[in-house]
Design a protein around this motif. Structure first.
Motif, short mmCIF file in Angstrom:
data_model
loop_
_atom_site.label_atom_id
_atom_site.label_comp_id
_atom_site.label_asym_id
_atom_site.label_seq_id
_atom_site.Cartn_x
_atom_site.Cartn_y
_atom_site.Cartn_z
N SER A 17 41.36 16.89 122.40
CA SER A 17 41.66 18.29 122.65
C SER A 17 40.99 19.11 122.04
O SER A 17 40.86 18.71 121.57
CB SER A 17 43.00 18.73 123.16
N HIS A 18 41.15 20.73 122.80
CA HIS A 18 39.89 21.41 121.66
C HIS A 18 41.13 22.28 120.06
O HIS A 18 40.69 21.81 119.11
CB HIS A 18 39.90 22.46 122.50
N HIS A 19 42.74 21.45 120.40
CA HIS A 19 43.14 21.59 119.76
C HIS A 19 42.89 20.98 118.49
O HIS A 19 42.89 20.56 117.30
CB HIS A 19 44.87 21.87 119.99
N ASP A 20 42.37 19.34 118.96
CA ASP A 20 42.34 18.32 118.03
C ASP A 20 40.91 19.14 117.02
O ASP A 20 40.50 18.34 116.10
CB ASP A 20 42.80 17.52 118.13
N TRP A 21 39.84 19.26 117.69
CA TRP A 21 38.78 19.36 117.57
C TRP A 21 38.90 20.70 116.35
O TRP A 21 38.72 20.04 115.20
CB TRP A 21 38.20 20.11 118.72
N ILE A 22 39.62 21.76 116.50
CA ILE A 22 39.96 22.72 115.38
C ILE A 22 40.43 22.01 114.40
O ILE A 22 40.15 22.70 113.41
CB ILE A 22 40.70 23.60 116.23
N ILE A 23 41.27 21.28 114.24
CA ILE A 23 42.14 20.64 113.57
C ILE A 23 40.84 20.14 112.66
O ILE A 23 40.95 20.17 111.15
CB ILE A 23 43.40 19.52 113.66
N SER A 38 41.11 28.62 113.10
CA SER A 38 39.95 28.41 114.12
C SER A 38 38.70 27.86 113.19
O SER A 38 37.91 27.93 112.50
CB SER A 38 39.42 29.56 113.24
#
Length: 122
Positions: free
Chosen positions: A33-39, A91
């Motif tokens: 997910s995009h959230h995983d990428w941000i992390i 972010s």
């Protein structure tokens, strides 16, 4: 091996392709997910601290400075720095170096220092 023209289970090229597909599949599943990428990007940023001000260097521009912004397509625009991007949570934009807010049609979208240069004509 059926379905692969000229392929056999002892074909080194086929084995390399299968290994590559397996690795890509693992990477896709690992970051789903995009959230995983941000992390992940934020963790890399926090470990390396590649950008000002957290790397100990001052920001190059201050609020009110006249700058020339060059976008990803190479187009240039005369702008002014209106603020600094300071997200409340993780972010990806901040972790990739976006620090400046400009007087533009998208004043909420931060840009990186590397896309700015002083506007000497102002």
């Amino acid at each position: 091996m059926r379905g692969w023209p000229g392929g056999s289970s002892s074909d080194p090229a086929l084995e390399r392709r299968k290994a590559l597909l397996s690795q890509l599949s693992k990477e896709i599943n690992a970051m789903s997910s995009h959230h995983d990428w941000i992390i992940e990007v934020t963790a890399q940023h926090d470990a390396l601290k590649p950008f000002a001000p957290e790397n100990g260097q001052p920001l190059r521009f201050k609020i009110g400075d006249a700058v020339i912004y060059t976008n990803d397509a190479g187009l240039q625009f005369r702008r002014r720095v209106t603020g600094f991007y300071q997200p409340a949570g993780p972010s990806g934009l901040y972790a990739r170096g976006a620090r400046y807010l400009l007087n533009s049609s998208s004043p909420w979208m931060p840009v990186s220092e590397s896309s700015l240069r002083p506007d000497e004509s102002s």
